[in-house]
Design an enzyme around this catalytic site. Structure first.
Site, PDB file in Angstrom:
ATOM      1  N   ASP A   6      20.786 -20.854 -15.594  1.00 26.74           N
ATOM      2  CA  ASP A   6      21.103 -19.657 -16.365  1.00 26.74           C
ATOM      3  C   ASP A   6      20.496 -19.797 -17.752  1.00 26.74           C
ATOM      4  OD1 ASP A   6      22.180 -17.214 -16.817  1.00 26.74           O
ATOM      5  OD2 ASP A   6      24.213 -17.919 -17.204  1.00 26.74           O
ATOM      6  N   HIS A   7      19.837 -18.780 -18.173  1.00 26.64           N
ATOM      7  CA  HIS A   7      19.197 -18.720 -19.492  1.00 26.64           C
ATOM      8  C   HIS A   7      18.270 -19.923 -19.690  1.00 26.64           C
ATOM      9  CE1 HIS A   7      22.867 -16.216 -21.021  1.00 26.64           C
ATOM     10  NE2 HIS A   7      22.357 -15.766 -19.899  1.00 26.64           N
ATOM     11  N   HIS A  46      32.184 -12.819 -12.702  1.00 26.36           N
ATOM     12  CA  HIS A  46      31.592 -13.604 -13.797  1.00 26.36           C
ATOM     13  C   HIS A  46      32.603 -13.717 -14.939  1.00 26.36           C
ATOM     14  CE1 HIS A  46      28.924 -14.586 -17.145  1.00 26.36           C
ATOM     15  NE2 HIS A  46      28.026 -14.951 -16.260  1.00 26.36           N
ATOM     16  N   TYR A  67      15.832 -15.131 -20.754  1.00 30.59           N
ATOM     17  CA  TYR A  67      15.297 -15.282 -19.397  1.00 30.59           C
ATOM     18  C   TYR A  67      13.795 -15.591 -19.384  1.00 30.59           C
ATOM     19  CZ  TYR A  67      19.766 -13.950 -17.470  1.00 30.59           C
ATOM     20  OH  TYR A  67      21.091 -13.933 -17.119  1.00 30.59           O
ATOM     21  N   HIS A  98      26.260 -20.399 -12.151  1.00 33.21           N
ATOM     22  CA  HIS A  98      25.333 -20.241 -13.272  1.00 33.21           C
ATOM     23  C   HIS A  98      25.409 -21.546 -14.047  1.00 33.21           C
ATOM     24  CE1 HIS A  98      25.471 -15.529 -13.719  1.00 33.21           C
ATOM     25  NE2 HIS A  98      25.011 -15.931 -12.549  1.00 33.21           N
ATOM     26  N   CYS A 132      30.286 -19.910 -14.169  1.00 36.08           N
ATOM     27  CA  CYS A 132      29.267 -19.943 -15.216  1.00 36.08           C
ATOM     28  C   CYS A 132      29.697 -20.963 -16.259  1.00 36.08           C
ATOM     29  CB  CYS A 132      29.085 -18.560 -15.843  1.00 36.08           C
ATOM     30  SG  CYS A 132      27.919 -18.588 -17.225  1.00 36.08           S
TER      31      CYS A 132
END
Ligand code: DNO
Length: 398
Positions: free
Chosen positions: A361-362, A238, A378, A303, A276
């Site tokens: 993601d998020h 990541h 999340y 991501h 990401c």
């Protein structure tokens, strides 16, 4: 792309039954209760797998596709005792994950802090909230709350002045909250520090510059990537989040050049990338399509998330807020088009990993998210909105 969802295990307020309703097909999870450096035992992996997948008589329809994260300990990162034992444990955990049929392992190589934000719920004009990294707030933390001796040298005078003013206007409660947001560990971070711990950790990095830190990452990969290849596993690092140095610590996975160096240093497909867009996209020079063209064959996990830069820039660092998945500085449609092309290329080559796992993601806290006890970044509805938007783009382009 295989649409997946991050689940934090039985303590997550969002249940597997909830996740089925989002339309996700796969799960990303970890043994979050285990500290970095210990072996993930087969029984514990089997228990988590059953929680996710159900039993043969009552399958949930979901599969555990990605372990995020199998964390790399601070001892491995600094090569201090007992790092050799931790590498042995990492290899054992990889063997057990492979036996359980999990194919993809995400980890990071950020020193001390995993992902870092200064505000977890900044109000948006429409009433929802977003996470934010504010460089001035971070400087307040560094200069006044952590009071790192060398912090003064790390910021230009203008930024130091802004930080002094802001610190002067903060209440004790605001200072406590800022400290907690930065060091207490955001969801998924495997280490949770106090101010004293952070000071001790910074000492452990004394004398470790970027080149040495990168060498530690390469040493780690030289041990684990060949084993991953033999086990049929894909490792994926990541990026640094945010993708620039903090607290005077080295950062070595912040842009395409970093990934090129590390993927070449241990040149095996099993040594790959977690792409990401939210982390990499904070840098003004990030070009997602160029990244995918260059290293697409090594991307094992996606991501998809967006951010927008704002405010002061100081030595390549800036403030940013998490934006809607299709909004922000990263062109998400172009990104998804490039990923679909990479998947088509893999299919033509006959690769078995043509379908790359992605997760939204998020997400913003929206509607009922604000009444549900949840993990910052999340939420259920915010992430489901992101997934639905991304899915729409995928369907349109496909
Ligand atoms: C944040 C996450 C990170 C990530 C780790 C991977 O939302 O993307 O915590 O899981 O850095 O090791």
């Amino acid at each position: 792309m295989k649409q997946t969802w991050r689940w934090f295990g039985p303590s997550d307020a969002i249940t597997i039954a909830d996740i089925r309703q989002t339309g996700a097909a796969g799960i990303v999870s970890a043994l979050h209760h285990l500290p970095p450096g210990v072996i993930w035992r087969p029984e514990e992996i089997a228990r988590r797998k059953a929680e996710i997948e159900g039993s043969p008589d009552a399958p949930t329809g979901l599969t555990w596709d990605v372990a995020e994260s199998l964390p790399v300990s601070e001892a491995i990162k600094t090569q201090s005792a007992p790092w050799r034992d931790h590498i042995t444990a990492y290899c054992e955990s990889m063997r057990h994950l492979a036996s359980a049929g999990i194919t993809t392992i995400c980890y990071n190589f950020m020193p001390v802090l995993d992902w870092t934000r200064t505000s977890l719920r900044t109000p948006l004009p429409h009433g929802g909230t977003a996470m934010r990294f504010d460089l001035i707030d971070f400087a307040v933390f560094d200069l006044y709350l952590l009071a790192r001796p060398a912090a003064g040298e790390d910021y230009a005078e203008a930024l130091r002045n802004q930080a002094r003013e802001r610190h002067g206007a903060m209440t004790e409660g605001e200072k406590t909250a800022l400290t907690a947001h930065i060091i207490a560990g955001l969801p998924g971070a495997m280490e949770h520090w106090t101010l004293e711990d952070v000071r001790a950790q910074l000492e452990a990095y004394r004398g470790i510059g970027s080149e040495q830190f990168r060498a530690h990452l390469v040493d780690f990969l030289a041990e684990v990537a060949p084993l991953a290849a033999r086990l049929g596993l894909r490792l994926c690092c990541h990026p640094d989040d945010p993708p620039f140095p903090l607290l005077g610590l080295p950062r070595v996975m912040s842009d395409l050049a970093d990934y090129r160096t590390v993927t070449r240093a241990v040149d095996l497909p099993a040594n790959g990338v977690t792409f990401c867009t939210g982390s990499l996209g904070v840098r003004a020079d990030f070009d997602p399509v160029a990244f995918i063209k260059a290293l697409g064959s090594r991307i094992h996990f996606l991501h998809l998330r967006n951010t927008r830069r704002d405010g002061a820039v100081d030595r390549g660092r800036c403030s940013f807020a998490e934006s809607d998945h299709l909004d922000g500085d990263t062109d998400m449609v172009a990104t998804i088009r490039a990923v679909l092309q990479e998947e088509a290329r893999r299919r033509a080559e006959g690769r078995t990993d043509a379908e790359i796992p992605m997760r939204p993601d998020h997400g913003h806290d929206l509607l009922d998210d604000r009444n549900r006890p949840g993990q910052p970044g999340y939420p259920l509805i915010g992430r489901m909105k992101g997934l639905a938007e991304l899915r729409g783009v995928m369907a349109a382009l496909a």
